[in-house]
Design an enzyme around this catalytic site. Structure first.
Site, PDB file in Angstrom:
ATOM      1  N   CYS A 182      39.231  62.100  46.589  1.00 17.71           N
ATOM      2  CA  CYS A 182      39.971  60.875  46.268  1.00 17.71           C
ATOM      3  C   CYS A 182      39.534  60.402  44.884  1.00 17.71           C
ATOM      4  O   CYS A 182      38.345  60.129  44.663  1.00 17.71           O
ATOM      5  CB  CYS A 182      39.713  59.782  47.301  1.00 17.71           C
ATOM      6  SG  CYS A 182      40.422  58.201  46.771  1.00 17.71           S
TER       7      CYS A 182
ATOM      8  N   HIS B   8      32.187  39.326  43.233  1.00 18.74           N
ATOM      9  CA  HIS B   8      31.071  39.602  42.306  1.00 18.74           C
ATOM     10  C   HIS B   8      30.226  38.343  42.126  1.00 18.74           C
ATOM     11  O   HIS B   8      28.998  38.402  42.087  1.00 18.74           O
ATOM     12  CB  HIS B   8      31.586  40.030  40.917  1.00 18.74           C
ATOM     13  CG  HIS B   8      32.563  41.155  40.942  1.00 18.74           C
ATOM     14  ND1 HIS B   8      33.819  41.056  40.400  1.00 18.74           N
ATOM     15  CD2 HIS B   8      32.471  42.413  41.444  1.00 18.74           C
ATOM     16  CE1 HIS B   8      34.462  42.207  40.555  1.00 18.74           C
ATOM     17  NE2 HIS B   8      33.668  43.045  41.192  1.00 18.74           N
TER      18      HIS B   8
ATOM     19  N   HIS C  68      35.358  38.625  39.806  1.00 20.20           N
ATOM     20  CA  HIS C  68      36.038  37.744  40.754  1.00 20.20           C
ATOM     21  C   HIS C  68      35.023  37.132  41.698  1.00 20.20           C
ATOM     22  O   HIS C  68      33.813  37.346  41.556  1.00 20.20           O
ATOM     23  CB  HIS C  68      37.200  38.447  41.453  1.00 20.20           C
ATOM     24  CG  HIS C  68      36.808  39.602  42.325  1.00 20.20           C
ATOM     25  ND1 HIS C  68      35.989  39.479  43.416  1.00 20.20           N
ATOM     26  CD2 HIS C  68      37.133  40.913  42.242  1.00 20.20           C
ATOM     27  CE1 HIS C  68      35.834  40.653  43.990  1.00 20.20           C
ATOM     28  NE2 HIS C  68      36.500  41.541  43.280  1.00 20.20           N
TER      29      HIS C  68
ATOM     30  N   LYS D 153      43.718  43.056  43.702  1.00 19.95           N
ATOM     31  CA  LYS D 153      44.256  42.750  42.383  1.00 19.95           C
ATOM     32  C   LYS D 153      45.776  42.922  42.395  1.00 19.95           C
ATOM     33  O   LYS D 153      46.519  42.074  41.914  1.00 19.95           O
ATOM     34  CB  LYS D 153      43.634  43.726  41.384  1.00 19.95           C
ATOM     35  CG  LYS D 153      43.618  43.203  39.970  1.00 19.95           C
ATOM     36  CD  LYS D 153      42.797  44.157  39.130  1.00 19.95           C
ATOM     37  CE  LYS D 153      43.239  44.144  37.696  1.00 19.95           C
ATOM     38  NZ  LYS D 153      42.661  45.228  36.926  1.00 19.95           N
TER      39      LYS D 153
ATOM     40  N   HIS E 272      41.958  53.612  49.676  1.00 17.10           N
ATOM     41  CA  HIS E 272      43.047  53.585  48.695  1.00 17.10           C
ATOM     42  C   HIS E 272      44.414  53.878  49.293  1.00 17.10           C
ATOM     43  O   HIS E 272      45.420  53.797  48.593  1.00 17.10           O
ATOM     44  CB  HIS E 272      42.745  54.552  47.540  1.00 17.10           C
ATOM     45  CG  HIS E 272      41.568  54.111  46.741  1.00 17.10           C
ATOM     46  ND1 HIS E 272      40.277  54.461  47.054  1.00 17.10           N
ATOM     47  CD2 HIS E 272      41.486  53.298  45.668  1.00 17.10           C
ATOM     48  CE1 HIS E 272      39.445  53.902  46.191  1.00 17.10           C
ATOM     49  NE2 HIS E 272      40.153  53.191  45.349  1.00 17.10           N
TER      50      HIS E 272
ATOM     51  N   LYS F  32      42.042  41.055  52.653  1.00 21.48           N
ATOM     52  CA  LYS F  32      41.108  41.489  51.615  1.00 21.48           C
ATOM     53  C   LYS F  32      41.649  41.083  50.235  1.00 21.48           C
ATOM     54  O   LYS F  32      42.852  41.137  50.008  1.00 21.48           O
ATOM     55  CB  LYS F  32      41.003  43.007  51.717  1.00 21.48           C
ATOM     56  CG  LYS F  32      39.775  43.583  51.095  1.00 21.48           C
ATOM     57  CD  LYS F  32      39.691  45.065  51.375  1.00 21.48           C
ATOM     58  CE  LYS F  32      38.739  45.709  50.390  1.00 21.48           C
ATOM     59  NZ  LYS F  32      38.611  47.139  50.578  1.00 21.48           N
TER      60      LYS F  32
ATOM     61  N   CYS G 152      42.985  58.436  52.210  1.00 23.09           N
ATOM     62  CA  CYS G 152      41.727  57.748  51.951  1.00 23.09           C
ATOM     63  C   CYS G 152      41.823  56.329  52.535  1.00 23.09           C
ATOM     64  O   CYS G 152      42.775  55.604  52.224  1.00 23.09           O
ATOM     65  CB  CYS G 152      41.481  57.681  50.445  1.00 23.09           C
ATOM     66  SG  CYS G 152      40.366  56.348  49.995  1.00 23.09           S
TER      67      CYS G 152
ATOM     68  N   CYS H 191      37.991  56.841  44.759  1.00 21.55           N
ATOM     69  CA  CYS H 191      36.601  56.732  45.232  1.00 21.55           C
ATOM     70  C   CYS H 191      35.666  57.633  44.437  1.00 21.55           C
ATOM     71  O   CYS H 191      34.449  57.531  44.568  1.00 21.55           O
ATOM     72  CB  CYS H 191      36.492  57.137  46.693  1.00 21.55           C
ATOM     73  SG  CYS H 191      37.476  56.140  47.794  1.00 21.55           S
TER      74      CYS H 191
HETATM   75  N1  MSP Z   1      29.716  50.082  40.574  1.00 27.48           N
HETATM   76  C1  MSP Z   1      29.547  50.011  41.971  1.00 27.48           C
HETATM   77  C2  MSP Z   1      28.142  49.564  42.322  1.00 27.48           C
HETATM   78  C3  MSP Z   1      27.043  50.414  41.774  1.00 27.48           C
HETATM   79  S1  MSP Z   1      25.491  49.761  42.148  1.00 27.48           S
HETATM   80  C4  MSP Z   1      24.419  50.909  41.707  1.00 27.48           C
HETATM   81  C5  MSP Z   1      30.535  49.047  42.566  1.00 27.48           C
HETATM   82  N2  MSP Z   1      31.037  48.123  41.750  1.00 27.48           N
HETATM   83  S2  MSP Z   1      32.093  46.998  42.170  1.00 27.48           S
HETATM   84  O1  MSP Z   1      32.489  46.359  40.955  1.00 27.48           O
HETATM   85  O2  MSP Z   1      33.123  47.533  42.981  1.00 27.48           O
HETATM   86  O3  MSP Z   1      31.274  45.956  42.956  1.00 27.48           O
HETATM   87  C6  MSP Z   1      31.121  45.996  44.350  1.00 27.48           C
HETATM   88  C7  MSP Z   1      30.331  44.791  44.743  1.00 27.48           C
HETATM   89  O4  MSP Z   1      31.017  43.592  44.317  1.00 27.48           O
HETATM   90  C8  MSP Z   1      30.165  44.573  46.235  1.00 27.48           C
HETATM   91  O5  MSP Z   1      29.138  45.350  46.796  1.00 27.48           O
HETATM   92  C9  MSP Z   1      29.848  43.102  46.249  1.00 27.48           C
HETATM   93  O6  MSP Z   1      28.577  42.877  45.751  1.00 27.48           O
HETATM   94  C10 MSP Z   1      30.854  42.570  45.262  1.00 27.48           C
HETATM   95  N3  MSP Z   1      32.143  42.321  45.891  1.00 27.48           N
HETATM   96  C11 MSP Z   1      33.339  42.780  45.452  1.00 27.48           C
HETATM   97  N4  MSP Z   1      34.323  42.265  46.251  1.00 27.48           N
HETATM   98  C12 MSP Z   1      33.798  41.499  47.211  1.00 27.48           C
HETATM   99  C13 MSP Z   1      34.322  40.629  48.178  1.00 27.48           C
HETATM  100  N5  MSP Z   1      35.613  40.482  48.399  1.00 27.48           N
HETATM  101  N6  MSP Z   1      33.451  39.885  48.901  1.00 27.48           N
HETATM  102  C14 MSP Z   1      32.109  39.929  48.672  1.00 27.48           C
HETATM  103  N7  MSP Z   1      31.585  40.711  47.731  1.00 27.48           N
HETATM  104  C15 MSP Z   1      32.361  41.686  47.126  1.00 27.48           C
HETATM  105  O7  MSP Z   1      30.785  49.126  43.752  1.00 27.48           O
END
Ligand code: MSP
Length: 668
Positions: free
Chosen positions: A126, A21, A18, A298, A146, A295, A143, A129
């Site tokens: 949790c 990412h 999304h 999904k 969640h 925020k 949590c 998490c």
């Molecule tokens: N798998 C772990 C990361 C491991 S790194 C060794 C994880 N994955 S995640 O799919 O949840 O990705 C989190 C990351 O996605 C955030 O740190 C950020 O880079 C990005 N984002 C997810 N949602 C976001 C927003 N709403 N806004 C900005 N970035 C965010 O955590």
């Protein structure tokens, strides 16, 4: 030449990519491209995080096994990035055999050094998490992420002696002010470290979770997903002996959002310390993209998917918007309205307009060939060139310190100064005087050089646009092959080399719809404007951006009161007095006339006025023209502006100055 290594988080494969990412990955891409532009040797890593409870659950929900599930979702990430023009060198998966090997090596090493021990732990866990919570961390017993009560769990597990490294970590952060940046996140980590640090549980019994990397020293256990995932940053470099590890580890910058500050700011540096190598150079932490509903979630259906937006607004508009809108470190609201505004104001108007008028004038006055600096520089020229030099210097300073929006602002200040310069110098007036030929050459050459420099500077942010701009300026280079020092250098365009006019870089989204409205005031559609499909064709009605809904509303009820706009927004509309030189009916059209209008330069304009004015009465009339409207094709004829008119009942009345004025004068 320096080296540069940037990583994104490896994303969980429990959700599709999304906008969050996409943002982190585009930021890393901009940094990577910027360093390449500076001539550095770079390495850019992204990938997917595939082990743990969360993934097993997601696979179960999808009715499949973890392996097939992770293959599928990881594939979605892998396929998304090229479509966003991400220039990563490697895509790592934590299920890669090489990664598994390195995780086991790492674990064994830390175990051998005595920093991993076996113990029993009882606590509140949790599942979302995948970690135990302390009472203090829970909000109303739930949590905080969640909103679920954790379950009580007792387990014999392996622990990493994280507490042992607490003092070292505090000292390291204090003596390296930009280790974690921006400062607010550094302070957050330091605040956390004021409390005693607990050891970290790094294993899960296989009987409960088999989807993980087996511990090398106890096959009844698999590795805790964070301990496994963080190691990706070195396994991708063939730690410990790989050449890449030697070359790139010392310069690594991790880029993440604030949600995963703790694992990156605390677990990872202490793990690195225990394994006996130097910590990362920077942890770059950004804020969250939110929607007006809060925020992104999904379950609430408020997730913005990048690949839904790109076909509508274009990739570079999307990339530009994300980088220009968010101040790195702070949260930002995502709205399509804001995207449309930036697209129209910054891209269509400032950048697109400057570029197309520069090329159009080069075509008109110099047969499309780069002119020499024909006359010595005036003060206004020198001011503009100084502006470009200063903006370039700021840009080079800002990007490495994460000031992406500031770097873009500096470039846009230059573009706006250049547009003002054109208005001030008035090349169309110089063109009328043969004695000013040398001056006209200098003016156009300055503008061409400025467009070239701007294209090079925007290339990390908008690689496709940069390539397109440079190509038409006679520099057919790939964005990744550009070097600031050579390609942005002032004065290097080849005199006499051809430049080409072409379609506009960024079609306006909102005004294009209005232009249809002008022709279709009532009744039959004559023809849709050329170019990309209008927004409403690409989306279903409920999803339309508000800006376009506004325009549509005004189609239904033209008298409806519109929202207030700022004076600055009004100034973006280039209104000019024009003198109609020629007029004729467009064959097979009841409503359209083709006009040639003098506004200092000649413009072909298609106007929906044939039912009210004959061609003969139009010739010699003064009109008011919207001169910076995105060109459109109507009944196959190109229109480069819009004539203003008032509808009064069944009558239509053209607007004109109260007494004749010089064609081309700006209406304000
Ligand atoms: N798998 C772990 C990361 C491991 S790194 C060794 C994880 N994955 S995640 O799919 O949840 O990705 C989190 C990351 O996605 C955030 O740190 C950020 O880079 C990005 N984002 C997810 N949602 C976001 C927003 N709403 N806004 C900005 N970035 C965010 O955590």
């Amino acid at each position: 030449m320096e080296r540069f290594y940037v990583s994104t988080p490896i994303y969980y494969v429990n959700a599709e990519p999304h906008i969050g990412h996409a943002y982190t990955t585009i930021v890393a891409d901009v940094m990577n491209r910027f360093h390449k532009l500076m001539g550095d040797e770079t390495f850019f890593l992204t990938g997917t995080d595939e082990h743990g409870d969360k993934i097993v659950q997601a696979a179960q929900e999808a009715g499949t096994d973890p392996k097939s599930y992770t293959d599928r979702i990881s594939g979605l990430f892998r396929d998304t990035w090229p479509r966003l023009n991400i220039s990563h060198d490697h895509f790592i998966r934590t299920t890669d055999p090489e990664h598994i090997r390195v995780v086991q090596y790492f674990l064994q090493k830390v175990h051998d050094s005595g920093d991993i021990y076996f113990s029993t732990y009882k606590g509140l866990y949790c599942v979302g998490c995948e970690r135990f919570y302390t009472e203090k961390e829970l909000v109303d017993g739930k949590c905080p992420d969640h909103d679920k009560e954790p379950v009580e769990r007792e387990e014999a597990n392996y622990f990493f002696r994280m507490s042992k490294y607490q003092d070292w970590l505090i000292q390291h952060i204090e003596s390296h002010p930009d280790f974690i940046r921006p400062e607010r996140y550094r302070n957050e980590v330091l605040a956390f470290l004021r409390e005693p640090l607990e050891d970290l549980c790094i294993s899960r019994p296989k009987e409960r979770l088999s989807w993980g990397i087996p511990l090398p020293f106890d096959e009844k256990y698999v590795t805790y997903v964070w301990f496994d995932a963080l190691i990706n940053y070195v396994s991708a470099l063939q730690y410990p002996d790989g050449e890449r590890f030697r070359e790139f580890w010392p310069v690594v910058q991790h880029t993440i959002a604030k949600d995963i500050l703790k694992p990156h700011g605390i677990y990872w540096p202490t793990m690195i310390r225990a394994a006996g190598f130097a910590p990362y150079r920077h942890l770059n932490v950004h804020g969250y993209w939110k929607t007006s509903e809060g925020k992104m979630s999904k379950s609430r259906g408020t997730v913005v998917r990048p690949l839904d937006l790109v076909p509508i607004y274009g990739l570079d508009a999307f990339r530009y918007f994300l980088l220009r809108e968010m101040v790195f470190g702070l949260d930002s609201n995502f709205s399509e309205d804001a995207l449309v505004q930036r697209l129209n104001a910054d891209l269509a108007n400032d950048l697109g307009n400057l570029y197309s008028r520069t090329l159009a004038m080069t075509a008109k006055y110099f047969d499309g060939k780069v002119p020499p600096f024909g006359a010595p520089l005036d003060e206004v020229d020198k001011d503009l060139i100084r502006h470009v030099e200063e903006a370039t210097a700021h840009y080079v300073e800002e990007i490495p310190r994460l000031g992406f929006h500031k770097a873009l602002m500096k470039i846009w200040e230059c573009l706006s100064a250049a547009n003002k310069y054109v208005d001030h110098v008035g090349p169309w007036n110089l063109a009328k005087d043969p004695g000013q030929h040398g001056r006209l050459q200098t003016v156009l050459r300055i503008l061409l050089e400025l467009n070239k420099t701007a294209a090079v500077l925007i290339s990390p942010f908008m690689p496709e646009t940069a390539e397109k701009m440079l190509d038409r300026l006679g520099i057919p280079k790939k964005a990744l092959d550009l070097r600031l020092e050579d390609d942005a250098a002032w004065g290097t365009l080849k005199e006499g080399s051809p430049v080409q006019k072409g379609e506009s870089l960024f079609p306006r989204v909102e005004l294009r719809v209005q232009q249809v409205e002008q022709v279709e005031l009532k009744g039959r559609k004559e023809e849709k404007p050329a170019g990309k499909p209008a927004v409403q064709q690409a989306r279903d009605a409920s999803q339309q951006p508000a800006a376009d809904k506004r325009v549509e509303k005004s189609q239904e009820k033209p008298e409806e009161k519109l929202e207030n706009i700022s004076f600055d927004a009004f100034k973006q509309v280039d209104l000019r007095v024009g003198l109609v030189k020629q007029a004729e009916k467009i064959p097979k059209s009841k409503k359209l006339l083709r006009l040639t209008v003098d506004i200092g330069e000649e413009r072909q304009v298609v106007a929906g006025i044939a039912e009210y004015y004959t061609p003969e009465e139009m010739v010699g009339k003064q009109v008011v023209l919207v001169a910076n409207l995105q060109p459109a094709k109507l009944m196959g004829v190109e229109s480069h502006g819009m004539v203003l008119a008032v509808r009064d009942g069944d009558a239509l009345c053209l607007l004109a100055p109260e007494k004749p004025v010089t064609p081309g004068r700006r209406v304000s």
